[in-house]
Write a protein that holds these residues in place. Structure first.
Motif, PDB file in Angstrom:
ATOM      1  N   PRO A 251       5.308  -6.168  31.124  1.00 16.09           N
ATOM      2  CA  PRO A 251       5.393  -4.704  30.415  1.00 16.09           C
ATOM      3  C   PRO A 251       4.144  -4.806  29.359  1.00 16.09           C
ATOM      4  CG  PRO A 251       7.678  -5.624  30.426  1.00 16.09           C
ATOM      5  CD  PRO A 251       6.611  -6.655  30.757  1.00 16.09           C
ATOM      6  N   ILE A 252       3.781  -5.702  28.460  1.00 10.72           N
ATOM      7  CA  ILE A 252       2.601  -5.791  27.731  1.00 10.72           C
ATOM      8  C   ILE A 252       1.373  -5.732  28.443  1.00 10.72           C
ATOM      9  CG2 ILE A 252       1.484  -7.022  26.015  1.00 10.72           C
ATOM     10  CD1 ILE A 252       3.757  -5.786  24.839  1.00 10.72           C
ATOM     11  N   ALA A 253       1.509  -6.481  29.473  1.00 11.21           N
ATOM     12  CA  ALA A 253       0.089  -6.396  30.251  1.00 11.21           C
ATOM     13  C   ALA A 253      -0.213  -5.088  30.904  1.00 11.21           C
ATOM     14  CB  ALA A 253       0.097  -7.514  31.435  1.00 11.21           C
ATOM     15  N   LEU A 254       0.764  -4.629  31.480  1.00 14.19           N
ATOM     16  CA  LEU A 254       0.726  -3.311  32.194  1.00 14.19           C
ATOM     17  C   LEU A 254       0.203  -2.043  31.212  1.00 14.19           C
ATOM     18  CD1 LEU A 254       3.564  -3.185  34.690  1.00 14.19           C
ATOM     19  CD2 LEU A 254       1.165  -3.651  35.108  1.00 14.19           C
ATOM     20  N   LEU A 255       0.853  -2.071  30.025  1.00 11.03           N
ATOM     21  CA  LEU A 255       0.814  -1.214  28.952  1.00 11.03           C
ATOM     22  C   LEU A 255      -0.816  -1.261  28.313  1.00 11.03           C
ATOM     23  CD1 LEU A 255       3.990  -1.368  26.809  1.00 11.03           C
ATOM     24  CD2 LEU A 255       3.143   0.591  28.195  1.00 11.03           C
ATOM     25  N   LEU A 256      -1.028  -2.653  28.515  1.00  8.54           N
ATOM     26  CA  LEU A 256      -2.643  -3.042  28.022  1.00  8.54           C
ATOM     27  C   LEU A 256      -3.625  -2.414  29.021  1.00  8.54           C
ATOM     28  CD1 LEU A 256      -2.160  -6.440  26.511  1.00  8.54           C
ATOM     29  CD2 LEU A 256      -2.862  -4.431  25.431  1.00  8.54           C
ATOM     30  N   GLY A 257      -3.212  -2.010  30.171  1.00  7.03           N
ATOM     31  CA  GLY A 257      -4.034  -1.365  31.251  1.00  7.03           C
ATOM     32  C   GLY A 257      -4.386  -2.572  32.353  1.00  7.03           C
ATOM     33  N   ILE A 258      -3.688  -3.875  32.225  1.00  4.85           N
ATOM     34  CA  ILE A 258      -3.993  -4.789  33.241  1.00  4.85           C
ATOM     35  C   ILE A 258      -3.075  -4.498  34.436  1.00  4.85           C
ATOM     36  CG2 ILE A 258      -4.036  -7.410  33.881  1.00  4.85           C
ATOM     37  CD1 ILE A 258      -4.153  -7.918  30.587  1.00  4.85           C
ATOM     38  N   ARG A 259      -3.751  -4.587  35.698  1.00  6.73           N
ATOM     39  CA  ARG A 259      -2.997  -4.224  36.723  1.00  6.73           C
ATOM     40  C   ARG A 259      -2.701  -5.537  37.652  1.00  6.73           C
ATOM     41  NH1 ARG A 259      -1.537  -1.033  34.318  1.00  6.73           N
ATOM     42  NH2 ARG A 259      -1.412   1.275  34.315  1.00  6.73           N
ATOM     43  N   ARG A 260      -3.441  -5.725  38.776  1.00  2.00           N
ATOM     44  CA  ARG A 260      -3.241  -6.983  39.544  1.00  2.00           C
ATOM     45  C   ARG A 260      -3.336  -8.227  38.921  1.00  2.00           C
ATOM     46  NH1 ARG A 260      -6.460  -5.742  44.765  1.00  2.00           N
ATOM     47  NH2 ARG A 260      -5.702  -7.664  45.441  1.00  2.00           N
ATOM     48  N   GLU A 261      -4.107  -8.352  38.062  1.00  2.00           N
ATOM     49  CA  GLU A 261      -4.161  -9.671  37.249  1.00  2.00           C
ATOM     50  C   GLU A 261      -2.872 -10.046  36.565  1.00  2.00           C
ATOM     51  OE1 GLU A 261      -6.624  -7.448  37.092  1.00  2.00           O
ATOM     52  OE2 GLU A 261      -8.661  -8.401  37.085  1.00  2.00           O
ATOM     53  N   ALA A 262      -2.127  -9.037  36.387  1.00  2.00           N
ATOM     54  CA  ALA A 262      -0.862  -9.174  35.629  1.00  2.00           C
ATOM     55  C   ALA A 262       0.116  -9.977  36.391  1.00  2.00           C
ATOM     56  CB  ALA A 262      -0.296  -7.908  35.175  1.00  2.00           C
ATOM     57  N   ILE A 263       0.211  -9.672  37.868  1.00  2.00           N
ATOM     58  CA  ILE A 263       0.960 -10.493  38.827  1.00  2.00           C
ATOM     59  C   ILE A 263       0.451 -11.891  38.730  1.00  2.00           C
ATOM     60  CG2 ILE A 263       1.292 -10.895  40.953  1.00  2.00           C
ATOM     61  CD1 ILE A 263       2.257  -8.284  40.753  1.00  2.00           C
ATOM     62  N   GLY A 264      -0.522 -12.336  38.533  1.00  2.00           N
ATOM     63  CA  GLY A 264      -0.866 -13.963  38.298  1.00  2.00           C
ATOM     64  C   GLY A 264      -0.416 -14.423  37.230  1.00  2.00           C
ATOM     65  N   SER A 265      -0.785 -13.643  36.046  1.00  3.61           N
ATOM     66  CA  SER A 265      -0.514 -14.135  34.832  1.00  3.61           C
ATOM     67  C   SER A 265       0.906 -14.105  34.193  1.00  3.61           C
ATOM     68  CB  SER A 265      -1.632 -13.467  33.560  1.00  3.61           C
ATOM     69  OG  SER A 265      -1.444 -12.181  33.833  1.00  3.61           O
ATOM     70  N   THR A 266       1.630 -13.352  34.725  1.00  3.37           N
ATOM     71  CA  THR A 266       3.075 -13.309  34.254  1.00  3.37           C
ATOM     72  C   THR A 266       3.968 -14.053  35.032  1.00  3.37           C
ATOM     73  OG1 THR A 266       3.322 -10.943  34.971  1.00  3.37           O
ATOM     74  CG2 THR A 266       2.313 -11.303  32.770  1.00  3.37           C
ATOM     75  N   LEU A 267       3.638 -14.561  36.311  1.00  4.92           N
ATOM     76  CA  LEU A 267       4.955 -14.850  37.136  1.00  4.92           C
ATOM     77  C   LEU A 267       5.559 -16.170  36.496  1.00  4.92           C
ATOM     78  CD1 LEU A 267       6.174 -14.716  39.928  1.00  4.92           C
ATOM     79  CD2 LEU A 267       4.310 -16.142  40.955  1.00  4.92           C
ATOM     80  N   GLY A 268       4.868 -16.727  35.728  1.00  2.32           N
ATOM     81  CA  GLY A 268       5.553 -17.908  35.211  1.00  2.32           C
ATOM     82  C   GLY A 268       4.580 -18.436  34.027  1.00  2.32           C
ATOM     83  N   LEU A 269       4.641 -19.723  33.452  1.00  2.00           N
ATOM     84  CA  LEU A 269       4.120 -20.008  32.464  1.00  2.00           C
ATOM     85  C   LEU A 269       2.460 -20.384  32.975  1.00  2.00           C
ATOM     86  CD1 LEU A 269       5.663 -22.768  30.756  1.00  2.00           C
ATOM     87  CD2 LEU A 269       5.245 -20.554  30.002  1.00  2.00           C
ATOM     88  N   GLY A 270       2.129 -20.185  34.265  1.00  2.00           N
ATOM     89  CA  GLY A 270       0.798 -20.327  34.613  1.00  2.00           C
ATOM     90  C   GLY A 270       0.388 -21.776  34.742  1.00  2.00           C
ATOM     91  N   ARG A 271       1.543 -22.532  35.475  1.00  2.00           N
ATOM     92  CA  ARG A 271       0.943 -24.010  35.505  1.00  2.00           C
ATOM     93  C   ARG A 271       0.588 -24.269  37.196  1.00  2.00           C
ATOM     94  NH1 ARG A 271      -1.555 -24.464  31.899  1.00  2.00           N
ATOM     95  NH2 ARG A 271      -2.002 -26.751  32.132  1.00  2.00           N
ATOM     96  N   GLU A 272       1.056 -25.487  37.375  1.00  2.06           N
ATOM     97  CA  GLU A 272       0.690 -25.702  38.852  1.00  2.06           C
ATOM     98  C   GLU A 272       1.322 -25.183  39.657  1.00  2.06           C
ATOM     99  OE1 GLU A 272       0.590 -27.963  36.101  1.00  2.06           O
ATOM    100  OE2 GLU A 272      -1.432 -28.716  36.062  1.00  2.06           O
ATOM    101  N   GLY A 273       2.572 -24.868  39.544  1.00  2.00           N
ATOM    102  CA  GLY A 273       3.562 -24.252  40.541  1.00  2.00           C
ATOM    103  C   GLY A 273       2.842 -22.862  40.811  1.00  2.00           C
ATOM    104  N   GLU A 274       2.605 -21.984  39.907  1.00  2.00           N
ATOM    105  CA  GLU A 274       2.356 -20.813  39.803  1.00  2.00           C
ATOM    106  C   GLU A 274       1.000 -20.572  40.552  1.00  2.00           C
ATOM    107  OE1 GLU A 274       3.620 -21.826  37.037  1.00  2.00           O
ATOM    108  OE2 GLU A 274       5.416 -20.858  37.187  1.00  2.00           O
ATOM    109  N   LEU A 275      -0.173 -21.644  39.959  1.00  2.00           N
ATOM    110  CA  LEU A 275      -1.353 -21.636  40.578  1.00  2.00           C
ATOM    111  C   LEU A 275      -1.193 -21.863  42.121  1.00  2.00           C
ATOM    112  CD1 LEU A 275      -4.096 -21.673  39.067  1.00  2.00           C
ATOM    113  CD2 LEU A 275      -4.135 -24.123  39.262  1.00  2.00           C
ATOM    114  N   ALA A 276      -0.429 -22.846  42.570  1.00  2.00           N
ATOM    115  CA  ALA A 276      -0.429 -22.980  43.984  1.00  2.00           C
ATOM    116  C   ALA A 276       0.033 -21.631  44.607  1.00  2.00           C
ATOM    117  CB  ALA A 276       0.540 -24.144  44.334  1.00  2.00           C
ATOM    118  N   TYR A 277       1.214 -21.258  44.326  1.00  2.00           N
ATOM    119  CA  TYR A 277       1.824 -19.966  44.841  1.00  2.00           C
ATOM    120  C   TYR A 277       0.841 -18.911  44.903  1.00  2.00           C
ATOM    121  CZ  TYR A 277       4.676 -16.033  45.812  1.00  2.00           C
ATOM    122  OH  TYR A 277       5.305 -14.871  46.083  1.00  2.00           O
ATOM    123  N   ILE A 278       0.031 -18.474  43.741  1.00  2.00           N
ATOM    124  CA  ILE A 278      -0.811 -17.543  43.953  1.00  2.00           C
ATOM    125  C   ILE A 278      -1.906 -17.478  44.866  1.00  2.00           C
ATOM    126  CG2 ILE A 278      -2.314 -15.889  42.472  1.00  2.00           C
ATOM    127  CD1 ILE A 278       0.400 -15.235  41.810  1.00  2.00           C
TER     128      ILE A 278
END
Lengths: 170, 267
Positions: free
Chosen positions: B117-144
């Motif tokens: 919600p914060i990301a979207l309110l700040l005007g971030i869109r598709r980047e937010a999918i990558g940056s909020t899926l999880g903690l942004g470690r190896e697992g998310e990096l591989a998935y995205i």
């Protein structure tokens, strides 16, 4: 090391395994070094004893077994098993051995916990050295989002744990 | 091999300085924060690369930086093996509240519930999918990267938080752990939540807790390690089956509302 080298799926598992052996060796040596420096800084910290050396060898061996299992599992047909991370296999291998014999708990306990972490983060710092341009280009907004992401996870986890602990009466 | 030796020496120098600085403890109001040598190690690893001299430019060659990134996971494995020894002596206690460990994994969705919600309110869109899926470690990096590639906006989002996590993760969690304690949570609840799936963040958080409750050191490290183990076990599947659909749901509903009123650039 390993006789079967399949060049179709991965470049060379035997080669990868050999490199893993070496890097793991480097890792436990660095741990010993860090523990020694800790002792210089603070003579009251975890001493280096024979058990420390056995413990480091044990950590090396358990890690290597975990790497081996992880590589073998990549060959199984089940995606769920293939996807299970190497880090997890290593912890499980170690947990199983430590449950079987308290000897492993004792020798691993002689290895200072924090000494295992410093070199990992040194590697992490070096690994992002060439990405700093990208970091500087990030919008401040991503930093705000990151704070909420970290806090959100930690807070939610803690809240649920707290409630569950209260329910269980512990 | 010749390329490796300077890298090893560099790591030893970093370790040496970081350990001589040692653990710094300071208080902010009622909160006690401990900054561990590992925080200094990551900072030094970066700071040395910024020194404007030919020697350091050559030292941080492409080969070595790539090597550090590629094999960091193996350097980390003995730490993972150590977790086994931390969990084993407390296994009965942990299994007796096993369901608490299990359900608290649902807290992983906090990254989406708070971050998106914060990301979207700040005007971030598709980047937010990558940056909020999880903690942004190896697992998310591989998935995205598998689903969107790293060159997509989603990929930039996950790379961004990966970088932030690597550089600032341990320091942020050294502060968050005492903060949660100060909010009145039981140290055991905070401890089991420290196993967030990133070794450095977990270590920073649990060590900060140990610094405050040294008498409960064993409980804290065993709880943190057990939940770290569980996260590595089921974290990926929570991401696949719950986090991804939940994220899509919130994303679609919120962007539909936000972009109807044309205040932000359209996605």
């Amino acid at each position: 090391m390993q006789a079967k080298s399949q060049s179709t799926v991965q470049p060379s598992p035997a080669h990868d395994f050999l490199i893993a052996t070496g890097v793991l060796g480097l890792s436990v040596c660095l741990t010993l070094f860090v523990q020694a420096v800790k002792l210089i800084r603070n003579p009251a910290s975890t001493p280096i004893t024979t058990n420390t050396l056995i413990g480091l060898g044990t950590l090396w061996l358990f890690s290597l077994i975990g790497v081996g299992i992880s590589m073998l599992m990549k060959k199984t047909p089940w995606k769920i098993v293939q996807d299970f991370p190497m880090l997890g296999w290593v912890s499980i291998v170690s947990l199983v051995f430590c449950l079987i014999s308290p000897f492993f708990v004792k020798v691993i306990g002689a290895v200072d916990f924090l000494s295992l972490t410093t070199s990992v983060l040194a590697f992490a710092g070096i690994s992002v050295a060439h990405d700093l341009g990208a970091l500087r280009k990030l919008s401040w907004k991503i930093f705000v989002v990151a704070i909420f992401v970290y806090f959100g996870m930690y807070f939610m986890d803690t809240l649920i744990s707290q409630l569950a602990l209260m329910v269980s009466g512990k | 091999m010749k390329k490796l030796i300077p890298l090893v020496i560099l790591v030893m120098v970093i370790d040496f300085i970081a350990e001589l600085i040692g653990t710094l403890t300071f208080t902010l109001g009622t909160i006690t924060i401990s900054v561990l040598p590992l925080v200094f190690a990551v900072i030094l690893g970066i700071v040395f690369s910024l020194i404007p001299s030919g020697f350091f430019k050559r030292l941080y060659s492409n080969d070595r930086v790539k090597f550090a990134g590629k094999y960091m996971i193996f350097i980390m494995l003995p730490l993972m093996a150590r977790y086994g020894a931390d969990v084993a002596p407390k296994i009965n206690e942990i299994l007796s509240i096993g369901w608490v460990f299990l359900i608290h994994e649902a807290g992983n969705l906090g990254t989406i519930l708070f971050g998106l919600p914060i990301a979207l309110l700040l005007g971030i869109r598709r980047e937010a999918i990558g940056s909020t899926l999880g903690l942004g470690r190896e697992g998310e990096l591989a998935y995205i990267s598998e689903k969107y590639t790293l060159d997509s906006p989603e990929g930039h989002g996950v790379l961004g938080i990966y970088l932030i996590g690597t550089v600032f993760g341990s320091i942020v969690f050294s502060i968050l752990a005492p903060l949660l304690l100060a909010m009145g949570f039981d140290f055991r609840a905070v401890a089991m939540s420290s196993g967030v799936g990133s070794a450095s963040m977990m270590t920073a958080a649990s060590s900060a807790l140990v610094a405050i409750h040294p008498a409960h050191a064993e409980t804290i490290t065993s709880y943190a390690a057990a939940s770290q183990l569980l996260t590595s076990f089921i974290g990926t599947y929570i991401m696949y089956f719950i986090a991804v659909p939940l994220q899509r749901f919130i994303y679609n509903h919120m962007t539909a509302k936000l972009d109807k009123h044309p205040v932000q650039e359209a996605a």
